[in-house]
Design a protein around this motif. Sequence first.
Motif, short mmCIF file in Angstrom:
data_model
loop_
_atom_site.label_atom_id
_atom_site.label_comp_id
_atom_site.label_asym_id
_atom_site.label_seq_id
_atom_site.Cartn_x
_atom_site.Cartn_y
_atom_site.Cartn_z
N LEU A 1 -6.15 11.26 12.35
CA LEU A 1 -6.27 10.22 11.18
C LEU A 1 -6.46 11.10 9.87
N GLY A 2 -7.04 12.23 9.99
CA GLY A 2 -7.47 12.93 8.78
C GLY A 2 -8.72 12.85 8.28
N ALA A 3 -9.17 13.17 7.19
CA ALA A 3 -10.65 13.19 6.57
C ALA A 3 -10.78 11.81 6.27
N ARG A 4 -9.66 11.13 5.57
CA ARG A 4 -10.21 9.87 4.75
C ARG A 4 -10.13 8.64 5.58
N ARG A 5 -11.26 7.90 5.22
CA ARG A 5 -11.51 6.61 5.88
C ARG A 5 -11.61 5.51 5.02
N LEU A 6 -11.48 4.40 5.76
CA LEU A 6 -11.20 3.36 5.15
C LEU A 6 -12.83 2.63 4.35
N ARG A 7 -12.54 2.24 3.17
CA ARG A 7 -13.77 1.90 2.52
C ARG A 7 -13.82 0.26 2.55
N VAL A 8 -14.84 -0.12 3.27
CA VAL A 8 -14.98 -1.81 3.61
C VAL A 8 -16.15 -2.06 2.58
N SER B 1 -13.91 2.69 9.42
CA SER B 1 -14.65 3.43 8.40
C SER B 1 -15.44 4.64 9.05
N SER B 2 -15.46 4.68 10.43
CA SER B 2 -16.42 5.55 11.02
C SER B 2 -15.79 6.98 11.01
N PRO B 3 -16.68 7.90 11.16
CA PRO B 3 -16.14 9.17 11.22
C PRO B 3 -15.22 9.48 12.63
N LEU C 1 0.81 -1.32 -0.02
CA LEU C 1 0.02 -0.07 -0.08
C LEU C 1 0.74 1.14 -0.19
N ASP C 2 1.87 1.26 0.72
CA ASP C 2 2.80 2.59 0.65
C ASP C 2 3.38 2.52 -0.40
N GLU C 3 3.71 1.74 -1.07
CA GLU C 3 4.75 1.82 -2.38
C GLU C 3 3.77 2.10 -3.73
N ASN C 4 2.45 2.18 -3.69
CA ASN C 4 1.52 2.26 -4.33
C ASN C 4 0.65 3.59 -4.31
N PRO C 5 0.00 4.09 -5.49
CA PRO C 5 -0.56 5.47 -5.18
C PRO C 5 -1.83 5.39 -4.45
N PRO C 6 -2.49 5.96 -3.55
CA PRO C 6 -3.81 5.85 -3.16
C PRO C 6 -4.88 5.37 -4.04
N ASP C 7 -5.64 4.34 -3.73
CA ASP C 7 -6.86 4.11 -4.60
C ASP C 7 -6.19 3.23 -5.70
N SER C 8 -5.43 2.68 -5.61
CA SER C 8 -4.72 1.56 -6.37
C SER C 8 -4.67 0.18 -6.09
N ALA D 1 -3.92 -2.37 10.45
CA ALA D 1 -4.69 -1.22 10.71
C ALA D 1 -4.06 -0.67 12.19
N SER D 2 -3.74 -1.62 13.06
CA SER D 2 -2.93 -1.11 14.23
C SER D 2 -1.59 -0.76 14.33
N HIS D 3 -0.91 -1.22 13.30
CA HIS D 3 0.47 -0.74 13.02
C HIS D 3 0.68 0.56 12.33
N ALA D 4 -0.33 0.84 11.32
CA ALA D 4 -0.36 1.92 10.45
C ALA D 4 -1.57 2.40 9.85
N PRO D 5 -2.49 2.83 10.63
CA PRO D 5 -3.73 3.01 10.13
C PRO D 5 -3.92 3.73 8.89
N THR D 6 -3.31 4.97 8.77
CA THR D 6 -3.20 5.80 7.61
C THR D 6 -2.86 5.30 6.31
N THR D 7 -1.80 4.33 6.65
CA THR D 7 -1.42 3.35 5.30
C THR D 7 -2.59 2.46 4.83
#
Length: 310
Positions: free
Chosen positions: A142-149, A101-103, A30-37, A53-59
């Motif tokens: 975490l910022g505005a982005r959330r996980l899409r499940v 996925s939660s706000p 995930l880190d080596e590829n663009p977001p949403d790819s 998710a625990s190790h690096a949630p923003t990744t």
Amino acid sequence: MNEADTDPTSRTSLFTPSHRPSHLEILRILDENPPDSITIIAIGPLTNLALAASHAPTTLIRAKAILVMGGTISEPGNITPVAEFNTYADTVAAARLYALSSPNPASTMPPAPLPSEIQIKTSGDGPGPPPFLPPYPSRHELGARRLRVILFPLDITTRHQLRPDEVAAKVKPLIDKGSPLAEWTDAFLGSTFHKIKTLHHGHEGGSAALSLHDPLCVWYALTGTSQKEGWTVNGGEDVRVETSGQWTRGMCVVDRRNRKRRVDDDGEGGEVSGDTGDWLSSVRGNRLSRCVGTPGERALAPFLLDRIFG
């Protein structure tokens, strides 16, 4: 013993085996590829994804989507009366992953288990058991982005089935031509169909059918974006996982009440009177997508057989 027996990389050029723990390999990709790819297909318990998710949630949030075969909303469970196996096998992992996925992820995080008597007795002797996973950073960090499940529960997967007559029509001509793949498929599916007959009502005689739970997720990954016709995915569903119930562990809980959302809710005040659990909050609770419609319940089996055998 030759090199092919000891070095798996010599057998195929389709992948390179990794010696890293799986959750770290997921994060690396995930880190080596663009977001949403990158789309992740999860067809088992969600332990590795919860660790990631625990190790690096923003990744992990960089993923385009995580397709989860798991849970059941309105149908009976397949491991308990209310729970599907993958969710039941690691309820805390499912609850933690869905919380991203939660706000406000803290609003649906499962409580940390109480230490056992063994943990208490050994806390001063040696290193002791590994610590529980820590909470996520605050929603602002975490910022505005959330996980899409995108959830593919038993409600949708069970109805997509593979019948013995479909398998026979496809593999028998290939068996006659000496296909090892067809022979192997006929052998293991024949045993599977026999087991289904012994376990379930309504599968006697020629009516036995194998539900295509995991292949449905793969079908969506292959066609859901390029061929959107027929796919229906609901968004923003507050699906939560019960992690500690004596009889309900692994149950997917949804709010079926006909109640209005709370207004003027900034999510900072916590629970309010009359809304235990913040089910009516507009900024708390999970926000999962859920597959509720496909191009056809009878369309998956021939698609699957054609992809395997041509």
